[in-house]
Design an enzyme around this catalytic site. Structure first.
Site, mmCIF file in Angstrom:
data_model
loop_
_atom_site.group_PDB
_atom_site.id
_atom_site.type_symbol
_atom_site.label_atom_id
_atom_site.label_comp_id
_atom_site.label_asym_id
_atom_site.label_seq_id
_atom_site.Cartn_x
_atom_site.Cartn_y
_atom_site.Cartn_z
ATOM 1 N N LYS A 1 5.768 -3.833 1.611
ATOM 2 C CA LYS A 1 5.301 -2.827 2.576
ATOM 3 C C LYS A 1 6.098 -2.872 3.869
ATOM 4 C CE LYS A 1 1.069 -1.684 0.356
ATOM 5 N NZ LYS A 1 -0.359 -1.834 0.167
ATOM 6 N N ARG B 1 -1.482 -7.943 -5.528
ATOM 7 C CA ARG B 1 -0.843 -6.798 -6.191
ATOM 8 C C ARG B 1 0.627 -6.796 -5.799
ATOM 9 N NH1 ARG B 1 0.375 -1.563 -5.113
ATOM 10 N NH2 ARG B 1 -0.082 -0.019 -6.732
HETATM 11 N N1 PMM Z 1 -1.049 -0.219 -2.289
HETATM 12 C C1 PMM Z 1 -0.427 0.837 -2.830
HETATM 13 C C2 PMM Z 1 -1.023 1.546 -3.896
HETATM 14 N N2 PMM Z 1 -2.210 1.154 -4.397
HETATM 15 N N3 PMM Z 1 -4.037 -0.337 -4.387
HETATM 16 C C3 PMM Z 1 -4.665 -1.397 -3.865
HETATM 17 N N4 PMM Z 1 -5.856 -1.795 -4.374
HETATM 18 N N5 PMM Z 1 -4.142 -2.097 -2.821
HETATM 19 C C4 PMM Z 1 -2.953 -1.756 -2.256
HETATM 20 O O1 PMM Z 1 -2.538 -2.409 -1.284
HETATM 21 C C5 PMM Z 1 -2.246 -0.628 -2.782
HETATM 22 C C6 PMM Z 1 -2.838 0.073 -3.869
HETATM 23 C C7 PMM Z 1 0.888 1.288 -2.292
HETATM 24 O O2 PMM Z 1 1.942 0.552 -2.860
HETATM 25 P P1 PMM Z 1 2.881 1.110 -4.053
HETATM 26 O O3 PMM Z 1 3.358 2.474 -3.648
HETATM 27 O O4 PMM Z 1 3.970 0.132 -4.188
HETATM 28 O O5 PMM Z 1 2.058 1.183 -5.297
#
Ligand code: PMM
Length: 271
Positions: A206, A248
């Site tokens: 991020k 994650r």
């Molecule tokens: N971050 C992203 C997308 N989905 N879901 C949860 N539960 N927690 C998160 O921090 C989160 C998420 C954005 O990241 P990406 O675009 O790399 O998927």
């Protein structure tokens, strides 16, 4: 939790796994690298992202989920805020709904999760993706995110979701400045203790990590998303140490090994 984004525009890996075969192969690689869970998403939630129509979201994720359920040997979650997409994903064999809106965007989502006996991740976000980074403000970010998560867990229970099926996520980067993100992580142990349910943390690649690395890492300028895995690893170990039950990540190999080593050290410490 390994991330499989079947999107053209995710901030971290947009477009790389849009082809279903490539997405499945990537999911299998994440499991081989140590992921215990796969999170499949068909809509980008990056700041300013535009919404995707439910039919398009379903078309992106259904074949990928069905094949990963058959081949990956780990539980699959679906990253969506829409009931119809969640229902299709559960029909394809997913067992967890990861909702970045915590049931706020589609009031029919929590009843579906209850009815199907699925798991749910309820994440904090200030507002909605389109506008969430427009000057986010809190008096006390740790307290307010905690209040929100406790309230959304109650909403899930009221919809009939069992306690054992609920996990909570502070939503790093969702309507937060770098300082808000650092504050939440620094006090993650307090949040974990307060909410009393398993906590998921998503820091991987991020923006705030890029910002911090450009200040302290001797980088010239902010490293792009695909050069933030080293900084991510620091936050993964920190989150696990603070009691997060799920992290994650995009790079499952490094995260799984770091968490294994942390577990070992805790076992030695306790002996
Ligand atoms: N971050 C992203 C997308 N989905 N879901 C949860 N539960 N927690 C998160 O921090 C989160 C998420 C954005 O990241 P990406 O675009 O790399 O998927």
């Amino acid at each position: 939790m390994g991330v499989v984004n079947v999107t053209p525009d995710s901030f971290s890996d947009g477009g790389r796994w849009l082809d279903p075969g490539a997405a499945v192969a990537h999911g299998l690689e994440l499991v081989a690298a140590g992921a215990d869970l796969l999170d499949v998403g068909g809509e980008s939630t990056r700041p300013g992202a535009s919404a995707v129509d439910a039919a398009e979201e379903r078309a992106r994720i259904e074949p990928v989920i069905a094949r990963l359920v058959a081949e990956a040997g780990v539980p699959v979650s679906v990253d969506t805020a829409k009931r119809v997409v969640a229902a299709a994903a559960l029909d394809s064999g997913a067992v967890i709904v990861n909702d970045v809106s915590a049931g706020r965007f589609d009031p029919a989502l929590l009843p579906l999760v209850a009815e199907r006996g699925a798991g749910i991740v309820l994440m904090h976000m200030l507002g909605e993706p389109r506008t969430m980074q427009d000057d986010p403000r809190y008096d006390d970010v740790v307290r307010e995110v905690g209040d929100f998560l406790v309230e959304r867990a109650d909403a899930a229970r009221a919809a009939g979701v069992a306690d054992a099926a609920i996990a909570l996520d502070p939503g790093i980067g969702f309507g937060k400045t770098t300082e808000h993100n650092l504050d939440l992580l620094a006090h993650l142990d307090t949040l974990v203790e307060r909410v009393g349910l398993p906590v998921v943390v998503g820091t991987s690649r991020k923006r705030f990590i890029g910002r911090v690395l450009s200040d302290v890492g001797g980088e010239t300028g902010e490293p792009p998303a695909d050069r933030r895995d080293d900084g991510t690893l620091g936050t993964v170990v920190w989150a696990a140490e603070c009691g997060a039950r799920v992290v994650r990540v995009h790079d499952a190999h490094a995260a799984a090994r770091a968490v294994d080593l942390l577990d070992l050290l805790e076992t030695v410490e306790a002996a």
